[in-house]
Write a protein that holds these residues in place. Structure first.
Motif, PDB file in Angstrom:
ATOM      1  N   GLU A   1       0.856  -1.190   0.000  1.00 23.51           N
ATOM      2  CA  GLU A   1       0.000   0.000   0.000  1.00 23.51           C
ATOM      3  C   GLU A   1       0.887   1.233   0.000  1.00 23.51           C
ATOM      4  OE1 GLU A   1      -3.939   2.030   2.018  1.00 23.51           O
ATOM      5  OE2 GLU A   1      -3.038   0.273   2.978  1.00 23.51           O
ATOM      6  N   THR A   2       0.629   2.106  -0.948  1.00 24.36           N
ATOM      7  CA  THR A   2       1.426   3.326  -1.100  1.00 24.36           C
ATOM      8  C   THR A   2       0.561   4.547  -0.815  1.00 24.36           C
ATOM      9  OG1 THR A   2       2.854   2.303  -2.765  1.00 24.36           O
ATOM     10  CG2 THR A   2       2.815   4.703  -2.679  1.00 24.36           C
ATOM     11  N   PHE A   3       0.983   5.354   0.134  1.00 18.86           N
ATOM     12  CA  PHE A   3       0.300   6.601   0.464  1.00 18.86           C
ATOM     13  C   PHE A   3       0.962   7.743  -0.310  1.00 18.86           C
ATOM     14  CE2 PHE A   3      -0.659   3.765   3.927  1.00 18.86           C
ATOM     15  CZ  PHE A   3      -1.989   4.031   4.205  1.00 18.86           C
ATOM     16  N   ILE A   4       0.151   8.524  -0.987  1.00 20.22           N
ATOM     17  CA  ILE A   4       0.654   9.551  -1.883  1.00 20.22           C
ATOM     18  C   ILE A   4       1.228  10.733  -1.102  1.00 20.22           C
ATOM     19  CG2 ILE A   4       0.108  10.996  -3.869  1.00 20.22           C
ATOM     20  CD1 ILE A   4      -0.134   7.927  -4.273  1.00 20.22           C
TER      21      ILE A   4
ATOM     22  N   TYR B   1       4.905   7.140   0.410  1.00 18.66           N
ATOM     23  CA  TYR B   1       5.310   6.255   1.509  1.00 18.66           C
ATOM     24  C   TYR B   1       4.671   4.892   1.292  1.00 18.66           C
ATOM     25  CZ  TYR B   1       5.703   4.414   6.291  1.00 18.66           C
ATOM     26  OH  TYR B   1       5.975   3.636   7.387  1.00 18.66           O
ATOM     27  N   THR B   2       5.503   3.850   1.196  1.00 19.43           N
ATOM     28  CA  THR B   2       5.019   2.518   0.841  1.00 19.43           C
ATOM     29  C   THR B   2       5.165   1.529   1.993  1.00 19.43           C
ATOM     30  OG1 THR B   2       5.566   2.870  -1.500  1.00 19.43           O
ATOM     31  CG2 THR B   2       5.254   0.599  -0.768  1.00 19.43           C
ATOM     32  N   ILE B   3       4.100   0.798   2.233  1.00 18.04           N
ATOM     33  CA  ILE B   3       4.075  -0.272   3.223  1.00 18.04           C
ATOM     34  C   ILE B   3       4.018  -1.604   2.473  1.00 18.04           C
ATOM     35  CG2 ILE B   3       2.547  -1.413   4.892  1.00 18.04           C
ATOM     36  CD1 ILE B   3       1.835   1.402   5.907  1.00 18.04           C
ATOM     37  N   THR B   4       4.905  -2.533   2.809  1.00 21.46           N
ATOM     38  CA  THR B   4       4.933  -3.832   2.140  1.00 21.46           C
ATOM     39  C   THR B   4       5.034  -4.957   3.162  1.00 21.46           C
ATOM     40  OG1 THR B   4       7.356  -3.822   1.930  1.00 21.46           O
ATOM     41  CG2 THR B   4       6.086  -2.859   0.121  1.00 21.46           C
ATOM     42  N   ALA B   5       4.520  -6.117   2.785  1.00 22.47           N
ATOM     43  CA  ALA B   5       4.623  -7.305   3.640  1.00 22.47           C
ATOM     44  C   ALA B   5       4.341  -8.536   2.793  1.00 22.47           C
ATOM     45  CB  ALA B   5       3.650  -7.230   4.805  1.00 22.47           C
ATOM     46  N   THR B   6       4.985  -9.643   3.148  1.00 19.93           N
ATOM     47  CA  THR B   6       4.708 -10.920   2.499  1.00 19.93           C
ATOM     48  C   THR B   6       4.433 -11.973   3.571  1.00 19.93           C
ATOM     49  OG1 THR B   6       7.068 -11.499   2.430  1.00 19.93           O
ATOM     50  CG2 THR B   6       6.126 -10.422   0.484  1.00 19.93           C
ATOM     51  N   SER B   7       3.573 -12.916   3.234  1.00 22.37           N
ATOM     52  CA  SER B   7       3.235 -13.994   4.171  1.00 22.37           C
ATOM     53  C   SER B   7       2.982 -15.279   3.393  1.00 22.37           C
ATOM     54  CB  SER B   7       2.003 -13.625   5.001  1.00 22.37           C
ATOM     55  OG  SER B   7       0.857 -13.532   4.176  1.00 22.37           O
ATOM     56  N   ARG B   8       2.912 -16.378   4.121  1.00 21.75           N
ATOM     57  CA  ARG B   8       2.667 -17.677   3.501  1.00 21.75           C
ATOM     58  C   ARG B   8       1.568 -18.417   4.251  1.00 21.75           C
ATOM     59  NH1 ARG B   8       8.683 -20.299   2.344  1.00 21.75           N
ATOM     60  NH2 ARG B   8       9.339 -18.806   0.730  1.00 21.75           N
ATOM     61  N   VAL B   9       0.699 -19.051   3.487  1.00 19.72           N
ATOM     62  CA  VAL B   9      -0.310 -19.942   4.045  1.00 19.72           C
ATOM     63  C   VAL B   9       0.069 -21.361   3.633  1.00 19.72           C
ATOM     64  CG1 VAL B   9      -2.722 -20.647   3.993  1.00 19.72           C
ATOM     65  CG2 VAL B   9      -2.139 -18.211   4.004  1.00 19.72           C
ATOM     66  N   THR B  10       0.375 -22.175   4.607  1.00 23.12           N
ATOM     67  CA  THR B  10       0.811 -23.547   4.340  1.00 23.12           C
ATOM     68  C   THR B  10      -0.372 -24.414   3.927  1.00 23.12           C
ATOM     69  OG1 THR B  10       2.581 -23.334   5.968  1.00 23.12           O
ATOM     70  CG2 THR B  10       1.971 -25.564   5.320  1.00 23.12           C
TER      71      THR B  10
END
Length: 355
Positions: free
Chosen positions: A128-131, A315-324
């Motif tokens: 998500e990027t906030f302008i 301003y950018t918020i990033t995240a990665t996740s995994r579902v097994t």
């Protein structure tokens, strides 16, 4: 200087506003905004129902309640906590209703969610990027400091202090602070000067013509700075009076007048950016693999979302996740067992035929 002044400006950090985003495995998402205030017992007792308690609280200026479908209120002693929430079919739809306002306008953001199937797991990548709100300031900060210096001062990135000693860090910070103060002063002055030029015809008996006033732009600024390095620490109307030997411009610094109110509003617009502070939390599906610039606590990722971080750029918020995929492991094990069993069966059959 700005942070001290911003303490007197209505902002989002006073009612402890928090923004929470929840991403689901199917791509749907939720937004929650909560804030709490302290309410007297007499006021609580005079209200009937949670909804009345919620709307009796002073609504934070940064909150856009049009973005929400439901409201929930909790009362714990003197503390009243109100939570607004809404569900969305996609993160793109969610960003069309960003629930935060800054200076009366909705903060713009754009988001994406990528799902990558990997048999044993599905990987989710959220951004998500906030302008940026840099256009609020007439003069860019990069006119006074290197781009990386500006970014570090307002966002902490890139880390320019890595490998430096404490003394070296202090020296560099002091240099940065001087550069940022110069930018702040120049912007405040530019806002004042342009406002005065645009309303020059409203000044009764000005000491110089409008054209001459414009020509004196740099001279007036240098005279102001010679009085004090920080414009907010001086009575600027007195400096104008000294410079022009006239009190004709005092009308701009009296909030009881329409001109003074207009100039005060321009200052408030800039100060609001420095006082804006809404902690952002994110819940991803499965196990978080990379929180980006955030920190993880009990499976929830936390990011700072402040007006200052929107000054240098987006301003950018990033995240990665995994579902097994448990089923994938079960199927794989069954296939392996079947292959082993088939191998053993064929071996026994071959031995029996040879016998």
């Amino acid at each position: 200087m700005l942070l001290t002044s911003a303490a007197f400006v209505a902002s989002c950090d006073k009612p402890n506003v928090q923004l929470h985003t929840i991403i689901h495995e199917d791509g749907r998402c939720e937004r929650e905004v909560s804030y709490h205030t302290v309410m007297s017992k007499e006021m609580r007792d005079s209200l009937w129902g949670d909804n009345n308690v919620a709307w009796a609280q002073p609504l934070p200026e940064c909150l856009n309640t049009d973005a929400f479908m439901s409201t929930h209120t909790d009362v714990d002693g003197d503390t009243v906590t109100t939570t607004f929430s809404s569900s969305f079919n996609s993160v793109e739809e969610m960003c069309q209703m960003t629930p935060l306002n800054l200076n009366g306008s909705r903060i713009q953001s754009k988001a994406s969610l990528e799902k990558r199937f990997r048999w044993f797991y599905t990987e989710y990548a959220f951004t998500e990027t906030f302008i940026s709100v840099a256009d609020t300031f007439k003069l860019p900060a990069t006119n006074y400091a290197d781009k990386d210096v500006v970014s570090y001062w307002f966002t902490g990135q890139p880390n320019l202090m890595q490998g430096l000693t404490g003394a070296e860090v202090a020296q560099r910070i002091n240099k940065m602070e001087i550069q940022v103060d110069q930018w702040v002063n120049a912007n405040f002055y530019q806002s004042v000067f342009e406002y005065m030029v645009n309303n020059y015809d409203s000044i009764p008996n000005p000491p110089v013509s409008k054209e001459r006033f414009v020509e004196l732009h740099d001279s007036v600024y240098n005279y102001i700075i010679s009085k004090d390095d920080n414009m907010l620490d001086i009575e600027i109307q007195d400096v104008y009076k000294e410079f022009f030997h006239s009190d004709a411009y005092t009308v701009f610094f009296d909030e009881k007048t329409s001109l003074g109110k207009g100039l005060s509003d321009k200052f408030t617009t800039q100060l609001n950016i420095f006082s804006f502070d809404v902690p952002y939390s994110l819940t991803m599906p499965g196990t978080v693999m990379n929180p980006g610039a955030g920190t993880i606590k009990e499976g929830v990722i936390y990011y700072p979302l402040t007006g200052e971080r929107l000054i240098p750029g987006d301003y950018t918020i990033t995240a990665t996740s995994r579902v097994t995929h448990i089923w994938a492991y079960v199927i794989t094990i069954l296939v392996i067992l079947m292959a082993i069993g088939s191998f053993i069966y064929r071996g026994r059959t071959k031995r029996n035929q040879q016998a």
